[in-house]
Design an enzyme around this catalytic site. Structure first.
Site, short mmCIF file in Angstrom:
data_model
loop_
_atom_site.label_atom_id
_atom_site.label_comp_id
_atom_site.label_asym_id
_atom_site.label_seq_id
_atom_site.Cartn_x
_atom_site.Cartn_y
_atom_site.Cartn_z
N SER A 9 -16.79 -0.15 19.26
CA SER A 9 -17.65 0.08 20.40
C SER A 9 -19.09 -0.34 20.08
O SER A 9 -19.32 -1.47 19.69
CB SER A 9 -17.53 1.56 20.80
OG SER A 9 -17.94 1.78 22.10
N ASP A 16 -10.17 -1.83 28.87
CA ASP A 16 -11.11 -0.93 28.19
C ASP A 16 -12.16 -0.47 29.19
O ASP A 16 -12.80 -1.29 29.84
CB ASP A 16 -11.77 -1.67 27.03
CG ASP A 16 -12.56 -0.76 26.11
OD1 ASP A 16 -13.30 0.10 26.62
OD2 ASP A 16 -12.43 -0.91 24.89
N HIS A 58 -10.00 2.80 25.14
CA HIS A 58 -11.19 2.24 24.51
C HIS A 58 -10.91 1.93 23.04
O HIS A 58 -10.58 2.81 22.27
CB HIS A 58 -12.32 3.26 24.64
CG HIS A 58 -13.63 2.78 24.12
ND1 HIS A 58 -14.07 1.47 24.25
CD2 HIS A 58 -14.63 3.43 23.46
CE1 HIS A 58 -15.26 1.35 23.71
NE2 HIS A 58 -15.62 2.52 23.21
#
Length: 519
Positions: free
Chosen positions: A233, A460, A488
């Site tokens: 991320s 995502d 995610h």
């Protein structure tokens, strides 16, 4: 919701959180397209890694001690508070590791970061990565984490008391009147002023560039010639920034759930809004096939309308939760978004929505609390404080003021009819930040770096798949691995295809063929 740039891997918490950027698109199209990087420019104005001023940092010998968590050791790393003035004081950074288990030749250290910004890397290592990463990887690498400056155990940014943070999370983020708009602006101003009052010393020095430079000190201290790293991320932006600053020191970098550094704050916020819509549609399509779906069984589109109607209802009349906080639209929206990070949370969301639509909001409140990292005693981890502090330094704000936010609402609603209005207004937070931004949108090429593996998930919610495609194309040595699925990030989330490809890269140094797809 808060500023929209919390990007965390789902392994750090229940479904984790994912606020993306904030702020006035100070980044113009020209700025977004240039390849002369902001990081490189800032680094050139700071002490060089091999300078006399930084020798004491690069030559540190950490004193490892037992953490009190079985198998893990902890130490403190010193870094200059200000790289432009390295003799002006230190910042202490918390580091943890677990040694390679064997068998097989040790390959060095593997640094991990779960995202955020604001996620505790040490907590992630001790709670998941150090025991949950594939055994073959843990056998060959010392698993290492450092809490970034401003985060958790590393000079944490602090902003509000628990009661004031409770109030902040409940402020109406879909203002219908001038008074509600003023109240939202006042909440963002109070938040920013609190950060400056409680964390003024560290607040100007928590940018991603500075954290990437800290990572290079850690690399040297650990005795590694090259950096091996898995960033999830926001951690992908941190890893890409490291590659930009130190391309010759890139070893094996995995950037999972990638961010696109070339986008302005406004575009990042709007793209992520579309990502949450994509994730919600996947949830809704699954939900309507079940007899107990609280949003009906007609269609995913009808489920979206039902959720919007629910949000309007609790905006007008919050529902009780069994405690002093009621569930209004802001907390309800946060609870739903929290469950978008991991399809494993969908059953919990269905139950929470069923109860909330029936007039009892504790389930959605619990999801929102997990997102904000609120403890049962009413205290908060520093996740949201660090999140805003890093974001507001890294990019100019999305808006100059509330009028800009109001103008942006239609484009956000086009990106997401369900979440668009609230997420448009959430991007107002950095408008009132007390520190001037030190970064701007730019392409990252990292010329000369070894092959870098970029991983993207097609549905995502927090880091839309197109960001992974873009980052892989920007990086001169980028290779794209695609996971066709929900949730995610992709590594360690159930795809043998993804895990096998990443493990082979980490263990053998050979990335998968560019464009490889897994399901």
């Amino acid at each position: 919701m808060d500023s929209r740039r919390l990007l965390r891997t789902s392994a750090t918490a229940l479904a984790a959180a994912g606020l993306i950027l904030s702020g006035c698109t100070g980044g113009s199209d020209a700025a977004a397209s240039r390849t002369t990087t902001e990081a490189a420019a800032r680094a050139s104005a700071s002490a060089a890694p091999d300078s006399e001023a930084l020798k004491k940092y690069y030559g540190q010998k950490p004193k490892w001690r037992d953490c009190g968590v079985t198998g893990f050791q902890c130490a403190t790393l010193l870094a200059p508070l200000d790289y432009a003035k390295p003799d002006g004081g230190d910042v202490e950074l918390a580091v943890s590791r677990i040694r390679a288990t064997g068998p097989g030749k040790r390959l060095g250290s593997l640094l991990v970061n779960p995202g955020g910004p604001g996620g505790s890397a040490v907590g992630y290592l001790q709670g998941y990565a150090g025991i949950g990463y594939p055994a073959a990887v843990r056998a060959r690498y010392d698993m290492v984490a450092v809490d970034p400056r401003g985060v958790a155990r590393s000079a944490p940014v602090e902003c509000l008391t628990g009661p004031r943070m409770d109030a902040y999370t409940q402020v109406d983020q879909t203002p219908d009147t001038a008074a509600e708009t003023n109240a939202l602006s006042a909440a963002f101003k109070e938040f920013a002023a609190g950060c400056q009052k409680r964390s003024g010393k560290v607040l100007p020095h928590v940018s991603t560039v500075e954290t990437a430079r800290d990572m290079d000190i850690l690399r040297a201290v650990l005795g590694d010639e090259k950096l091996t790293y898995v960033g999830a991320s926001y951690g992908t932006f941190l890893g890409a920034t490291y590659a930009e600053l130190f391309p010759d020191r890139v070893g094996r970098l995995v950037l999972d759930g990638a961010m696109d550094p070339s986008l302005s704050a406004l575009d990042l916020n709007r793209d992520q809004t579309a990502g949450f819509e994509t994730a919600f549609r996947a949830f809704a399509a699954d939900c309507v096939r079940k007899e107990d779906c609280p949003l009906g069984t007609e269609s995913a589109a009808a489920a979206g309308e039902a959720l919007r109607a629910f949000f309007r209802d609790v905006d007008a009349k919050p529902v009780p939760t069994g405690e002093s906080r009621e569930l209004g639209e802001s907390l309800a929206t946060t609870g739903v978004i929290a469950a978008m990070y991991d399809e494993g949370a969908w059953p919990q969301l269905r139950e929470a929505l069923t109860r909330a639509i029936g007039g009892e909001g504790s389930g959605l409140l619990a999801l929102a609390d997990s997102y904000y990292e609120r403890e049962a005693d009413g205290t908060y981890a520093n996740l949201m404080y660090a999140n805003a502090a890093v974001n507001c330094l890294d990019l100019p704000a999305a808006y100059a003021g509330p009028a800009d936010a109001e103008k942006a609402v239609p484009s956000f609603e086009k990106a997401s009819p369900v979440f668009g209005e609230g997420l448009a207004w959430a991007a107002l937070n950095c408008t009132y930040w007390p520190m001037r931004p030190t970064g701007s949108p730019h392409r990252i090429t990292a010329e000369g770096a070894a092959p870098i593996l970029v991983v993207g998930t097609t549905r995502d919610p927090a880091t839309p798949y197109k960001w992974a495609r873009s980052l892989a194309a920007q990086l001169s040595s980028g290779t794209l691995l695609t996971y066709e699925g929900d949730g995610h990030t992709a590594y360690g989330r159930g795809s043998d295809c993804v895990d096998t490809a990443i493990n082979a890269y980490l263990l053998e140094g050979t990335p998968p063929q560019d464009g490889k797809r897994c399901s």
